[in-house]
Design a protein around this motif. Structure first.
Motif, PDB file in Angstrom:
ATOM      1  N   ASP A  27      31.592  67.677  60.720  1.00 24.47           N
ATOM      2  CA  ASP A  27      30.880  66.627  60.003  1.00 24.47           C
ATOM      3  C   ASP A  27      29.735  67.296  59.253  1.00 24.47           C
ATOM      4  OD1 ASP A  27      29.074  64.576  59.234  1.00 24.47           O
ATOM      5  OD2 ASP A  27      29.776  63.286  60.863  1.00 24.47           O
ATOM      6  N   GLU A  28      29.869  67.385  57.924  1.00 27.66           N
ATOM      7  CA  GLU A  28      28.880  68.088  57.108  1.00 27.66           C
ATOM      8  C   GLU A  28      27.507  67.437  57.144  1.00 27.66           C
ATOM      9  OE1 GLU A  28      30.339  68.879  53.177  1.00 27.66           O
ATOM     10  OE2 GLU A  28      32.205  69.733  53.956  1.00 27.66           O
ATOM     11  N   SER A  29      27.456  66.110  57.182  1.00 27.07           N
ATOM     12  CA  SER A  29      26.153  65.430  57.161  1.00 27.07           C
ATOM     13  C   SER A  29      25.371  65.678  58.455  1.00 27.07           C
ATOM     14  CB  SER A  29      26.304  63.937  56.906  1.00 27.07           C
ATOM     15  OG  SER A  29      26.918  63.310  58.001  1.00 27.07           O
ATOM     16  N   LYS A  30      26.073  65.860  59.565  1.00 28.93           N
ATOM     17  CA  LYS A  30      25.424  66.124  60.855  1.00 28.93           C
ATOM     18  C   LYS A  30      25.361  67.612  61.179  1.00 28.93           C
ATOM     19  CE  LYS A  30      27.186  61.818  62.863  1.00 28.93           C
ATOM     20  NZ  LYS A  30      28.137  61.281  63.852  1.00 28.93           N
ATOM     21  N   GLY A  31      26.142  68.432  60.452  1.00 25.41           N
ATOM     22  CA  GLY A  31      26.234  69.853  60.786  1.00 25.41           C
ATOM     23  C   GLY A  31      26.834  70.051  62.167  1.00 25.41           C
ATOM     24  N   ASP A  32      27.851  69.253  62.486  1.00 21.14           N
ATOM     25  CA  ASP A  32      28.361  69.146  63.843  1.00 21.14           C
ATOM     26  C   ASP A  32      29.869  69.373  63.904  1.00 21.14           C
ATOM     27  OD1 ASP A  32      28.421  68.395  66.593  1.00 21.14           O
ATOM     28  OD2 ASP A  32      28.880  66.324  66.051  1.00 21.14           O
ATOM     29  N   HIS A  33      30.300  70.286  64.779  1.00 22.33           N
ATOM     30  CA  HIS A  33      31.729  70.443  65.062  1.00 22.33           C
ATOM     31  C   HIS A  33      32.148  69.409  66.103  1.00 22.33           C
ATOM     32  CE1 HIS A  33      31.220  74.465  63.260  1.00 22.33           C
ATOM     33  NE2 HIS A  33      32.492  74.305  62.949  1.00 22.33           N
ATOM     34  N   TYR A  34      33.382  68.956  65.996  1.00 22.81           N
ATOM     35  CA  TYR A  34      33.943  68.023  66.969  1.00 22.81           C
ATOM     36  C   TYR A  34      35.412  68.359  67.139  1.00 22.81           C
ATOM     37  CZ  TYR A  34      35.810  65.698  62.859  1.00 22.81           C
ATOM     38  OH  TYR A  34      36.475  65.442  61.683  1.00 22.81           O
ATOM     39  N   TYR A  35      36.009  67.797  68.181  1.00 21.35           N
ATOM     40  CA  TYR A  35      37.424  68.036  68.473  1.00 21.35           C
ATOM     41  C   TYR A  35      38.101  66.698  68.716  1.00 21.35           C
ATOM     42  CZ  TYR A  35      35.933  72.800  68.802  1.00 21.35           C
ATOM     43  OH  TYR A  35      35.408  74.020  68.484  1.00 21.35           O
ATOM     44  N   ARG A  36      39.311  66.566  68.153  1.00 22.85           N
ATOM     45  CA  ARG A  36      40.054  65.308  68.248  1.00 22.85           C
ATOM     46  C   ARG A  36      41.531  65.625  68.478  1.00 22.85           C
ATOM     47  NH1 ARG A  36      38.909  60.117  65.037  1.00 22.85           N
ATOM     48  NH2 ARG A  36      40.693  58.842  65.560  1.00 22.85           N
ATOM     49  N   PRO A  37      42.192  64.875  69.374  1.00 24.56           N
ATOM     50  CA  PRO A  37      43.639  65.047  69.537  1.00 24.56           C
ATOM     51  C   PRO A  37      44.374  64.701  68.237  1.00 24.56           C
ATOM     52  CG  PRO A  37      42.726  63.841  71.390  1.00 24.56           C
ATOM     53  CD  PRO A  37      41.642  63.924  70.345  1.00 24.56           C
ATOM     54  N   ILE A  38      45.563  65.253  68.077  1.00 24.51           N
ATOM     55  CA  ILE A  38      46.332  64.964  66.869  1.00 24.51           C
ATOM     56  C   ILE A  38      46.947  63.574  66.950  1.00 24.51           C
ATOM     57  CG2 ILE A  38      46.730  67.363  66.281  1.00 24.51           C
ATOM     58  CD1 ILE A  38      49.557  67.104  67.386  1.00 24.51           C
ATOM     59  N   GLY A  39      47.291  63.075  65.801  1.00 25.69           N
ATOM     60  CA  GLY A  39      47.852  61.743  65.642  1.00 25.69           C
ATOM     61  C   GLY A  39      47.476  61.245  64.267  1.00 25.69           C
ATOM     62  N   GLY A  40      47.450  59.945  64.091  1.00 26.21           N
ATOM     63  CA  GLY A  40      47.073  59.420  62.783  1.00 26.21           C
ATOM     64  C   GLY A  40      47.309  57.932  62.665  1.00 26.21           C
ATOM     65  N   GLY A  41      47.317  57.470  61.430  1.00 27.23           N
ATOM     66  CA  GLY A  41      47.406  56.051  61.124  1.00 27.23           C
ATOM     67  C   GLY A  41      48.742  55.430  61.488  1.00 27.23           C
ATOM     68  N   ILE A  42      48.661  54.195  61.951  1.00 22.82           N
ATOM     69  CA  ILE A  42      49.855  53.395  62.221  1.00 22.82           C
ATOM     70  C   ILE A  42      50.112  52.563  60.984  1.00 22.82           C
ATOM     71  CG2 ILE A  42      50.896  51.627  63.695  1.00 22.82           C
ATOM     72  CD1 ILE A  42      48.802  52.475  65.857  1.00 22.82           C
ATOM     73  N   GLU A  43      51.293  52.707  60.396  1.00 28.13           N
ATOM     74  CA  GLU A  43      51.634  51.969  59.182  1.00 28.13           C
ATOM     75  C   GLU A  43      52.144  50.575  59.529  1.00 28.13           C
ATOM     76  OE1 GLU A  43      54.382  54.475  57.060  1.00 28.13           O
ATOM     77  OE2 GLU A  43      52.877  56.037  56.778  1.00 28.13           O
ATOM     78  N   ALA A  49      54.233  54.320  68.999  1.00 29.32           N
ATOM     79  CA  ALA A  49      55.066  55.451  69.420  1.00 29.32           C
ATOM     80  C   ALA A  49      55.754  56.088  68.214  1.00 29.32           C
ATOM     81  CB  ALA A  49      56.095  55.010  70.452  1.00 29.32           C
ATOM     82  N   ASP A  50      56.292  55.262  67.317  1.00 28.32           N
ATOM     83  CA  ASP A  50      56.935  55.805  66.118  1.00 28.32           C
ATOM     84  C   ASP A  50      55.922  56.492  65.213  1.00 28.32           C
ATOM     85  OD1 ASP A  50      59.458  55.002  66.923  1.00 28.32           O
ATOM     86  OD2 ASP A  50      59.450  53.171  65.714  1.00 28.32           O
ATOM     87  N   ALA A  51      54.726  55.931  65.115  1.00 28.83           N
ATOM     88  CA  ALA A  51      53.676  56.557  64.304  1.00 28.83           C
ATOM     89  C   ALA A  51      53.287  57.911  64.882  1.00 28.83           C
ATOM     90  CB  ALA A  51      52.454  55.649  64.224  1.00 28.83           C
ATOM     91  N   LEU A  52      53.194  57.995  66.210  1.00 33.24           N
ATOM     92  CA  LEU A  52      52.844  59.266  66.844  1.00 33.24           C
ATOM     93  C   LEU A  52      53.919  60.316  66.586  1.00 33.24           C
ATOM     94  CD1 LEU A  52      50.839  60.849  68.561  1.00 33.24           C
ATOM     95  CD2 LEU A  52      52.065  60.012  70.589  1.00 33.24           C
ATOM     96  N   LYS A  53      55.188  59.936  66.740  1.00 37.44           N
ATOM     97  CA  LYS A  53      56.282  60.871  66.453  1.00 37.44           C
ATOM     98  C   LYS A  53      56.201  61.366  65.014  1.00 37.44           C
ATOM     99  CE  LYS A  53      59.630  58.731  69.576  1.00 37.44           C
ATOM    100  NZ  LYS A  53      60.876  57.954  69.638  1.00 37.44           N
ATOM    101  N   ARG A  54      55.996  60.448  64.078  1.00 28.53           N
ATOM    102  CA  ARG A  54      55.929  60.806  62.654  1.00 28.53           C
ATOM    103  C   ARG A  54      54.739  61.718  62.367  1.00 28.53           C
ATOM    104  NH1 ARG A  54      52.709  58.802  59.290  1.00 28.53           N
ATOM    105  NH2 ARG A  54      52.376  56.833  60.407  1.00 28.53           N
TER     106      ARG A  54
END
Length: 156
Positions: A27-43, A49-54
């Motif tokens: 995050d550039e505004s905070k100057g902060d590293h973070y960690y997040r599991p993979i995944g993404g948006g559900i359409e 489950a299908d969104a996670l597979k995709r």
């Protein structure tokens, strides 16, 4: 991130031993590293489950199986100076290719072409506050669900 939009997401903290697979972000505004599991948006019209597979296929070209629901987190946050709001489905799953569990780190790619740097990070690094895990409360959700599930050998 769209202002005024609540975004439905699905993520998976893939697990091996006492570590989870996370992508490193900054995050550039905070100057902060973070960690997040993979995944993404559900359409629209797509199950989590299908969104996670995709998303896993798109981001790291991997196939997953044995998907199970762990819980939901409402995530209201600031990123790069803008407010975000997500409803995050958290799932457990396993990689079909067990060699992914042997890698210390590797790269993936976001749908916008950005390279993801992925690492297996120890839960104790997040518990001790040395690293920041997002969304907030994910670590507590994992603990409420009996901690992490240890990968042992070939997935089913």
């Amino acid at each position: 991130m769209n202002n005024g939009i609540i975004r439905p997401l699905v993520i998976c903290p893939f697990q091996k031993d006492n570590r989870i697979l996370v992508a490193e972000g900054f995050d550039e505004s905070k100057g902060d590293h973070y960690y997040r599991p993979i995944g993404g948006g559900i359409e629209f019209g797509e199950s989590s489950a299908d969104a996670l597979k995709r998303e896993v296929e798109e981001e790291i070209q991997a196939t997953i199986s044995n998907i199970s629901y762990l819980g939901t987190i409402e995530n209201i946050f600031q990123f790069n100076g803008k407010q975000g709001h997500e409803i995050v489905q958290v799932c457990h799953a396993e990689f079909a290719d067990s060699t992914i569990y042997e890698l210390e780190s590797f790269e993936g790619i976001e749908d916008n072409g950005t390279t993801l740097k992925l690492y297996w990070k120890s839960l104790s690094e997040f518990e001790d506050g040395n690293l920041r895990l997002v969304p907030e409360n994910l670590l507590e959700l994992l603990k409420r669900n009996g901690g992490i599930r240890v990968f042992r050998g070939e997935p089913k």
